[in-house]
Enzyme design. Structure first.
Site, PDB file in Angstrom:
ATOM      1  N   TYR A  89      65.621  42.960  46.214  1.00  0.00           N
ATOM      2  CA  TYR A  89      64.324  42.407  45.485  1.00  0.00           C
ATOM      3  C   TYR A  89      63.964  42.908  44.125  1.00  0.00           C
ATOM      4  CZ  TYR A  89      59.443  41.346  44.772  1.00  0.00           C
ATOM      5  OH  TYR A  89      58.264  40.742  44.015  1.00  0.00           O
ATOM      6  N   HIS A 103      53.224  37.123  33.281  1.00  0.00           N
ATOM      7  CA  HIS A 103      52.255  37.831  33.932  1.00  0.00           C
ATOM      8  C   HIS A 103      51.004  38.139  33.125  1.00  0.00           C
ATOM      9  CE1 HIS A 103      54.953  37.532  37.374  1.00  0.00           C
ATOM     10  NE2 HIS A 103      53.949  38.387  38.136  1.00  0.00           N
ATOM     11  N   ASN A 140      54.266  46.595  38.516  1.00  0.00           N
ATOM     12  CA  ASN A 140      53.944  46.628  39.989  1.00  0.00           C
ATOM     13  C   ASN A 140      53.375  47.888  40.315  1.00  0.00           C
ATOM     14  OD1 ASN A 140      54.095  45.523  42.233  1.00  0.00           O
ATOM     15  ND2 ASN A 140      56.148  45.393  42.522  1.00  0.00           N
ATOM     16  N   TYR A 145       9.230  61.522  50.422  1.00  0.00           N
ATOM     17  CA  TYR A 145      10.742  61.634  50.855  1.00  0.00           C
ATOM     18  C   TYR A 145      11.427  61.847  49.381  1.00  0.00           C
ATOM     19  CZ  TYR A 145      10.273  59.841  55.404  1.00  0.00           C
ATOM     20  OH  TYR A 145       9.857  59.960  56.737  1.00  0.00           O
ATOM     21  N   ARG A 202      11.334  65.566  48.851  1.00  0.00           N
ATOM     22  CA  ARG A 202      11.346  66.467  49.924  1.00  0.00           C
ATOM     23  C   ARG A 202      12.845  66.227  50.607  1.00  0.00           C
ATOM     24  NH1 ARG A 202       9.045  65.025  55.575  1.00  0.00           N
ATOM     25  NH2 ARG A 202       7.611  63.982  54.134  1.00  0.00           N
ATOM     26  N   PHE A 237      52.329  49.125  46.626  1.00  0.00           N
ATOM     27  CA  PHE A 237      51.548  48.578  45.414  1.00  0.00           C
ATOM     28  C   PHE A 237      50.096  48.070  45.584  1.00  0.00           C
ATOM     29  CE2 PHE A 237      54.361  45.368  46.848  1.00  0.00           C
ATOM     30  CZ  PHE A 237      53.329  44.542  47.470  1.00  0.00           C
ATOM     31  N   GLU A 278      51.285  36.863  48.981  1.00  0.00           N
ATOM     32  CA  GLU A 278      50.679  37.872  48.777  1.00  0.00           C
ATOM     33  C   GLU A 278      49.206  37.421  49.378  1.00  0.00           C
ATOM     34  OE1 GLU A 278      51.219  38.520  44.810  1.00  0.00           O
ATOM     35  OE2 GLU A 278      53.125  39.076  44.828  1.00  0.00           O
TER      36      GLU A 278
END
Length: 508
Positions: free
Chosen positions: A55, A85, A197, A282, A285, A330, A416
């Site tokens: 791959y 991409h 990646n 608060y 404190r 990844f 994915e």
């Protein structure tokens, strides 16, 4: 320039990332790491020579991973992967975030599990040293398979395409590289996927924001201590025995820091006896009980981020024995969750600081101070709108604190199918960090004015030193003036670390 940061894939620290992002150090590939890369690359070359089906080396990507690529088209495959991409949109990442991303990508390649040539690391390092960086949009990544789009925008410049920036100068990447004495790389098998990646875009932002978050944690105590003094509060609630009884680490650290900041206060001594008030609100404190868990959250997030700096996040991974395995390192869930945890934690700093600001200006709650801290209230509105701004920022933080990492939308033909939305978590946190910085700047501004009204009573030594730092940047306000420049000036004081020396125990 300071000594180089040597990249070996094992020893990069958050401090290193911050220094390189700021441009204060040079970067180089460690000799031992270079030798490892050369050795591992031989394995990839053998895979190609044998025509093995692996791959990302001899196949397509994602949903197209079942398609075998002929040897003659492997180089084309790598370049096309990068080009296809480059699909990011939106505002550009700031230069320092891009530099941090470049550094982290170089470091993960230097680790040796990618099977890439050392030339890729060396070009990234040379670009950092020459102050060259590409424009990288902040939107378009879902955090798995890593930050594909942002890293592709970076990778495009390494092959001599797209644009590069150098200071105020921009130009075609190939020309900008040549002007710096550099040349683009011609990608070889697996090197395209190696460049895109991984988790380095959102992890780079996370590392830089962690540095700022740690600073804000300390500043919140300085501002809170100033507010407590201005409101004639008591440090009794910070007694070590109270916090030891609970046993929460961050809470105990917070209380110890407040005790140190509030030691030896004439303001405190002025109302130690015969004070009809039993305990503070608060927001005063319970500072340790609110600030303390923020410390714990930053410690948790810091561990995840620090480990990710030196993590092998490529796919497939090449091991020393020549085995190449496909997995999912990844996937950005770890750092996405760290980012979301920090967002929630810092939002709590904003909300409690805003409540302290309200008490400082509220004429029914500020223990005898002028309404809205205005010397001539009525004609002057004082810090009325400063509290409104703080309220706006705190409220925005609450919206942004909704975690991104619980969301997912399947991508790549559902190959994915579970993704972490880590970049969304990153830019949300960046906005929260800026909001919290401004809220604390407003608290410093108001608390300093309150301390002016308490004179001649002197605050604790460290509180007095903080007051002096504020007054060096912003004068007292005897009558109304625009507040925006004052808030901006104190935001700059915080960002420059000018209050850091007042914090007895540095946060790490």
């Amino acid at each position: 320039m300071a000594p180089s940061v040597l990249l070996d894939g094992e020893s990069l620290t958050i401090a290193d990332v911050a220094r390189v992002a700021a441009g204060g150090v040079t970067v180089a590939l460690a000799p031992a790491a270079r030798a490892r890369l050369v050795q591992r690359r031989h394995t990839v070359d053998e895979i190609v020579r044998r025509h093995d089906v692996v791959y990302g080396v001899t196949t397509g990507f994602g949903k197209l991973s079942d398609i075998a690529i002929p040897p003659a088209r492997l180089a084309e495959l790598q370049a096309n992967l990068i080009r296809s991409h480059v699909a990011g949109v939106g505002p550009l990442l700031p230069e320092r975030e891009v530099r941090a991303m470049m550094l982290l990508r170089a470091n993960v390649i230097a680790k040796g599990f990618s099977g890439a040539r050392p030339e890729l690391v060396e070009l990234l390092a040379a670009m950092l040293n020459a102050r060259l960086h590409p424009p990288v949009p902040e939107q378009g990544s879902v955090g798995a398979s890593g930050d594909l789009a942002p890293l592709a925008h970076l990778a495009l410049s390494l092959i001599g395409e797209g644009t590069l920036h150098q200071g105020a100068t921009s130009g075609p990447a190939r020309e900008m590289l040549a002007a710096a004495g550099l040349a683009p790389v011609v990608l070889q098998p697996k090197e395209g996927i190696t460049l895109i990646n991984g988790t380095q875009a959102h992890t780079a932002i996370a590392a830089l924001l962690l540095v700022e978050a740690r600073r804000l944690w300390g500043v919140a105590h300085v501002a809170g201590a100033m507010s407590l003094e201005g409101l004639m509060g008591t440090p009794v609630a910070f007694d070590e025995r109270i916090h030891a009884a609970r046993g929460q680490e961050g809470q105990a650290e917070s209380a110890a820091l407040l005790r140190a900041l509030l030691a030896d206060s004439a303001i405190r001594e002025s109302h130690r006896e015969n004070d009809p008030r039993v305990q503070d609100a608060y927001a005063l404190r319970c500072m340790p009980q609110v600030h303390g868990p923020v410390r714990d959250a930053l410690r948790f997030a810091g561990g995840l981020i620090a480990r990710e700096l030196n993590a092998a996040t490529d796919n497939p991974l090449l091991f020393a024995d020549g085995t190449m395995l496909s997995g999912g390192n990844f996937h950005g869930q770890a750092v996405a969750m760290a980012l979301d945890v920090m967002a929630i934690a810092l939002t709590n700093l904003a909300t409690i600081a805003e409540r302290r600001i309200d008490r400082l200006v509220h004429p029914d709650l500020n223990e005898g101070l002028p309404p809205f801290l205005a010397a001539d209230a009525g004609v002057n509105s004082g810090f009325m709108m400063a509290q409104v701004t703080a309220a706006s920022l705190a409220s925005e933080c609450k919206v942004l604190a909704h975690p991104a990492s619980v969301d997912t939308i399947p991508t790549d033909g559902s190959k994915e199918d579970v993704v972490p939305m880590a970049m969304g978590a990153a830019w949300k946190l960046r906005r929260i960090v800026e909001n919290v910085s401004h809220v604390l700047a407003i608290e410093l501004l108001c608390a300093a004015q309150a301390l002016d009204f308490r004179a001649p009573l002197a605050p604790a030594k460290r509180v007095g030193a903080a007051h002096a730092i504020v007054r060096a940047a912003v004068p007292p306000m005897p009558h109304d003036r625009p507040l925006a420049p004052d808030i901006a000036a104190l935001r700059a004081v915080i960002g420059a670390g000018r209050l850091d020396d007042l914090i007895p125990s540095p946060l790490a």
